[in-house]
Design a protein around this motif. Structure first.
Motif, PDB file in Angstrom:
ATOM      1  N   ILE B  54       0.848  -1.204   0.000  1.00  0.00           N
ATOM      2  CA  ILE B  54       0.000   0.000   0.000  1.00  0.00           C
ATOM      3  C   ILE B  54       0.878   1.247   0.000  1.00  0.00           C
ATOM      4  N   TYR B  55       1.949   1.171   0.747  1.00  0.00           N
ATOM      5  CA  TYR B  55       2.923   2.277   0.803  1.00  0.00           C
ATOM      6  C   TYR B  55       3.465   2.558  -0.596  1.00  0.00           C
ATOM      7  N   CYS B  60       4.090   6.903  -1.154  1.00  0.00           N
ATOM      8  CA  CYS B  60       4.628   7.499   0.074  1.00  0.00           C
ATOM      9  C   CYS B  60       6.128   7.795  -0.114  1.00  0.00           C
ATOM     10  N   VAL B  61       6.768   6.966  -0.966  1.00  0.00           N
ATOM     11  CA  VAL B  61       8.212   7.107  -1.173  1.00  0.00           C
ATOM     12  C   VAL B  61       8.561   8.438  -1.822  1.00  0.00           C
ATOM     13  N   ASN B  62       7.569   9.093  -2.426  1.00  0.00           N
ATOM     14  CA  ASN B  62       7.853  10.390  -3.035  1.00  0.00           C
ATOM     15  C   ASN B  62       8.074  11.479  -1.999  1.00  0.00           C
ATOM     16  N   CYS B  63       7.631  11.267  -0.792  1.00  0.00           N
ATOM     17  CA  CYS B  63       7.826  12.279   0.246  1.00  0.00           C
ATOM     18  C   CYS B  63       8.668  11.788   1.414  1.00  0.00           C
ATOM     19  N   HIS B  64       8.782  10.466   1.547  1.00  0.00           N
ATOM     20  CA  HIS B  64       9.487   9.932   2.715  1.00  0.00           C
ATOM     21  C   HIS B  64      10.703   9.136   2.298  1.00  0.00           C
ATOM     22  N   THR B  65      11.849   9.501   2.856  1.00  0.00           N
ATOM     23  CA  THR B  65      13.045   8.707   2.618  1.00  0.00           C
ATOM     24  C   THR B  65      13.118   7.592   3.651  1.00  0.00           C
ATOM     25  N   GLN B  66      13.909   6.572   3.355  1.00  0.00           N
ATOM     26  CA  GLN B  66      14.262   5.569   4.359  1.00  0.00           C
ATOM     27  C   GLN B  66      15.762   5.401   4.234  1.00  0.00           C
ATOM     28  N   SER B  67      16.445   6.424   4.601  1.00  0.00           N
ATOM     29  CA  SER B  67      17.867   6.474   4.319  1.00  0.00           C
ATOM     30  C   SER B  67      18.505   7.469   5.278  1.00  0.00           C
ATOM     31  N   ILE B  68      18.977   6.953   6.409  1.00  0.00           N
ATOM     32  CA  ILE B  68      19.556   7.848   7.408  1.00  0.00           C
ATOM     33  C   ILE B  68      21.041   8.028   7.146  1.00  0.00           C
TER      34      ILE B  68
END
Ligand code: HEM
Ligand code: HEM
Lengths: 431, 312
Positions: B54-55, B60-68
């Motif tokens: 669903i994500y 959602c990936v267009n606004c949220h990174t998962q990369s610290i």
């Protein structure tokens, strides 16, 4: 003549893509944005550049397009593809990989389309009356065949469902692809078209053949391997990052070679560029090419990315490259070949001029506003401020950006009207 | 220069160059990839996988990174990303623009009810948010999305989520025991030193105006415009947002308010604000609540020690 129908598509999409952004109230922004990027790249730029290519190549080779029928079939196929991309992404069928979101079935269609285009082009080349291949032909041919390969690899089409690898290698392959959509599709096509339009508008032979050669091969070697500069701050292999950063800096070479070649050709002939609206768009595109590609190597440096990565700075760069360079060249290419195709001058020069200024002002405004927002974001993050706290700070900029977007949309609508009139209802004088 | 550009030269030359490059920068990194899972790695549950789809579908990936990254401070910065964290991600969802916060370590930041209210409409829990509302997805999809975001951070998320669940039970019990017991319980969780501290800043008009602004930007969605806990998020949150008026006469010191605003109340939807608000801002929004909603403020009480240099 060749592929008149493409324009309908081109214009329509040109209108649709920015128009969708009228929804900038972030209405299900997650999907809108995906649709936006896909439509501008695959719905507007790719077909526009290809269609000009389909005109330019036969003309440079003094022959007919190998198969008109095949050409028309590809146009229909491409229309289907674009419609399918639009629908699937809007209803949430997405692979979630930037610029590779389209689902597997569409990926296959795109690959087929590129294969057919390649066949059509290469057969045209074999039938040529002109022994020498002009630079534009190299760029366009190479762009098509290499995109076919890159597209297939980048979309991981051997994995139908997910269309992706796993973990960090997926990021590497995605950005190899994402980068080469720009580097091996949009850039060579646009450069190829500029190589046709500029000497042809100024009625001057190209400044240097040697430079053309050097520019072509160095572009292929350098642009294609630097995709990892999108991943500088990710736990990807360090050697790969180093290679991509060095390559990014090296990109100055092909870019400067090409631009020197263009600009020395134009030297002393700026008048002719001003007089021809198509050439004017294209020339402006080359100027933005310079800007984009000065910014590019700089923002590939790790020290700079600390500040700019993930922020709107990159979005500014993207619009400068995609709209300022490829977009300007695509629009200019169309305006340039239209009179040659229909045998009449374009419907309204004034409208075209108006469109030119709308887009130019909108785009420069975009660059200023987005870069500013990017710096605000980057500096605030480095200072430890949270995303939420910065939202009110960038709010006003986003409003200005949306306003500037209206200019670009207006420009696009005017352009569509003008092109349609030029093709179908043009009673103007014969050129 | 006499290099002849034949069609073969262009096509074959191009393909050869590309082949070399694909080998070098695509195949080679793949062949030498690290498949060793990192210390925090675990596989996602079936529900988390569904939520992930669903994500993806909704961008959602267009606004949220998962990369610290090394330079980050914000949400999730307690862990810098390692290649081994991503070994089950297909596709990997690093993202390229950070319009919203990084979600690498989102799991357990909040309890489930906060997420549901936030997905229904982010403005409910975060008044200034520009994230789209996802109410149209329906309850089931929102539930699955919540499962996915609660698993982000893998084993680190599990630990935080355990904590949320543990305190959720306690806070519900306290809430259901009635206002008197609830307030007692809430305050007994504050370290003694803090309980005794009065608000060190005096109540001033300017301070209240600033407090009001902060309240509007951060708190109004839950605690409501008049501080009675009836903000827009209220229907989704349990225990519901605190009605500040019940604090009157029950010993809510400036220090207690400060401590709660700073650290939040794990298990309840009350978030911590120590990342977003600096010290003075917390004192001032605390005093705004005390003056306007509780109607008793201990601001500026003696003894205060050496007079502060900055004081109206
Ligand atoms: C000298 C040439 C160029 C270099 C070295 C370069 C470098 C870069 C770098 C380093 C990034 C990533 C920035 C980040 O994520 O922090 C980037 C992003 C981008 N560039 Fe370029 N660039 C160049 C030319 C171009 C051109 C000609 C175009 C357009 C045709 C273009 C379009 C883009 C786009 C669309 C992105 C954003 C990708 C995304 O995150 O979605 N660039 N570029
Ligand atoms: C009406 C005019 C336009 C508006 C309002 C607009 C707005 C936007 C917005 C809001 C984004 C998302 C940025 C983000 O995630 O924060 C975006 C991304 C993008 N747009 Fe546009 N755009 C317009 C025209 C165009 C045109 C004409 C093109 C290409 C010819 C284009 C190419 C792109 C690309 C490639 C991206 C991805 C950027 C990245 O990932 O860094 N845009 N645009």
């Amino acid at each position: 003549m060749v592929i008149g129908t493409l324009y309908g598509l081109v214009g329509a999409i040109e209108l649709v893509a920015p128009d969708l952004l009228g929804n900038i109230g972030w209405l299900v922004f997650g999907r809108i944005r995906t649709v936006h990027t896909n439509l501008v790249v695959f719905g507007f730029l790719t077909p526009a550049l290809l269609s000009v290519g389909h005109f330019v190549v036969p003309r440079l080779l003094r022959t007919q397009l190998f198969s008109e029928k095949l050409g028309i079939f590809i146009v229909c196929l491409w229309n289907v593809i674009v419609a399918a991309i639009f629908i699937t992404l809007s209803i949430g069928l997405s692979q979630g990989r930037e610029y590779a979101e389209a689902i597997w079935e569409i990926d296959i269609l795109v690959a087929i389309a590129f294969a057919l285009i390649f066949i059509n082009m290469i057969m045209t080349i074999r039938n040529r009356q002109e022994p020498l291949l002009y630079v534009s032909v190299w760029y366009i041919t190479a762009g098509i065949i290499l995109t076919l390969i890159v597209y297939a690899i980048g979309n991981v089409i051997w994995v139908p469902g997910a269309g992706a690898l796993t973990g960090i290698p997926d990021a590497v392959i995605l950005w190899f692809y994402g980068h080469n959509v720009l580097g091996l599709l949009l850039t060579p096509l646009a450069v190829g078209i500029a190589y046709y339009v500029i000497p042809s508008a100024t009625r001057t032979p190209l400044y240097s053949h040697t430079l053309s050669l050097a520019g072509f091969w160095s572009l292929l070697v350098l642009y294609s391997h630097i995709g990892t500069h999108h991943l500088i701050q990710v736990p990807a292999p360090t050697w790969l990052k180093v290679v991509s950063i060095v390559g990014s800096i090296g990109m100055v070479i092909p870019v400067m070679i090409v631009l020197i070649n263009f600009w020395y050709t134009v030297k002393g002939k700026m008048r002719t560029i001003h007089e021809n609206i198509g050439a004017k768009f294209v020339f402006t595109g080359t100027v933005f090419y310079l800007f984009t590609c000065i910014q590019g190597p700089i923002q590939a440096l790790p020290q700079v990315q600390r500040l700019t990565h993930f922020s709107n700075w990159v979005v500014a760069h993207a619009h400068m490259g995609i709209l300022g360079f490829s977009g300007m060249v695509a629009i200019g290419g169309i305006y340039f070949i239209l009179p040659k195709m229909t045998g009449r001058s374009i419907y309204s020069k004034t409208l075209a001029e108006f469109q030119y200024w709308m887009i130019l002002i909108g785009l420069v405004g975009f660059m200023v506003v987005l870069t500013t927002v990017g710096l605000v974001q980057g500096n605030s993050w480095l200072n430890g401020e949270t995303i939420y706290r910065i939202l009110p700070q960038i709010h006003n900029y986003n409003i200005v950006r949306a306003g500037l977007g209206v200019l670009i949309v207006t420009g696009a609508i005017i352009g569509l009207y003008n092109m349609v009139r030029s093709i179908f209802f043009n009673l103007g004088e014969t050129a | 220069m006499n290099l002849k550009m034949t069609p073969t030269a262009v096509v074959l030359g191009g393909i050869v160059i590309l082949a070399v490059i694909v080998f070098g920068v695509v195949y080679w990194p793949w062949a030498t990839r690290i498949e060793q899972p990192s210390a925090i790695f675990r596989h996602r549950s079936a529900e988390e996988e569904k939520g992930r789809l669903i994500y993806i579908a909704n961008g959602c990936v267009n606004c949220h990174t998962q990369s610290i990254r090394l330079v980050d401070w914000g949400l999730g910065a307690e862990r810098i990303a390692q290649a081994g964290d991503y070994v089950a991600d297909r596709p990997i969802l690093l993202g390229s623009v950070r319009t919203g916060p990084d979600l690498s370590q989102e799991g357990g930041e909040h309890p489930d009810d906060w997420h549901v209210a936030h997905f229904i409409n982010p403005r409910y829990t975060r008044p200034n948010s520009i994230m789209p509302a996802w109410e149209f997805l329906g309850n089931e999809k929102i539930r699955l999305l919540t499962r996915y975001v609660q698993g982000l951070g893998l084993k680190m998320a599990d630990r935080r989520l355990e904590r949320q669940k543990f305190w959720k039970k306690k806070s519900i019990k306290a809430y259901e025991a009635g206002p008197e017991k609830n307030v007692q319980w809430l305050h007994s969780q504050v370290p003694e030193g803090w309980r005794k501290i009065p608000n060190p800043y005096p109540t001033t008009k300017a301070g209240l105006v600033r407090g009001h602004k902060i309240y509007q930007d951060f708190c109004i969605g839950c605690h409501g415009p008049v501080g009675d806990g009836m903000g827009l998020a209220q229907p989704w949150i349990y225990p519901p947002p605190l009605n500040f008026t019940i604090l009157k006469g029950r010993g809510a010191s400036g220090g207690i308010l400060y401590y709660k605003i700073m650290n939040g109340i794990t298990g309840t939807a009350m978030p911590y604000f120590k990342r977003e608000l600096e010290s003075q801002k917390i004192w001032e929004v605390g005093d705004y609540i005390a003056v306007n909603f509780i109607d008793e403020s201990d601001a500026d009480q003696e003894p205060k020690g050496i007079d502060a240099a900055w004081e109206p």
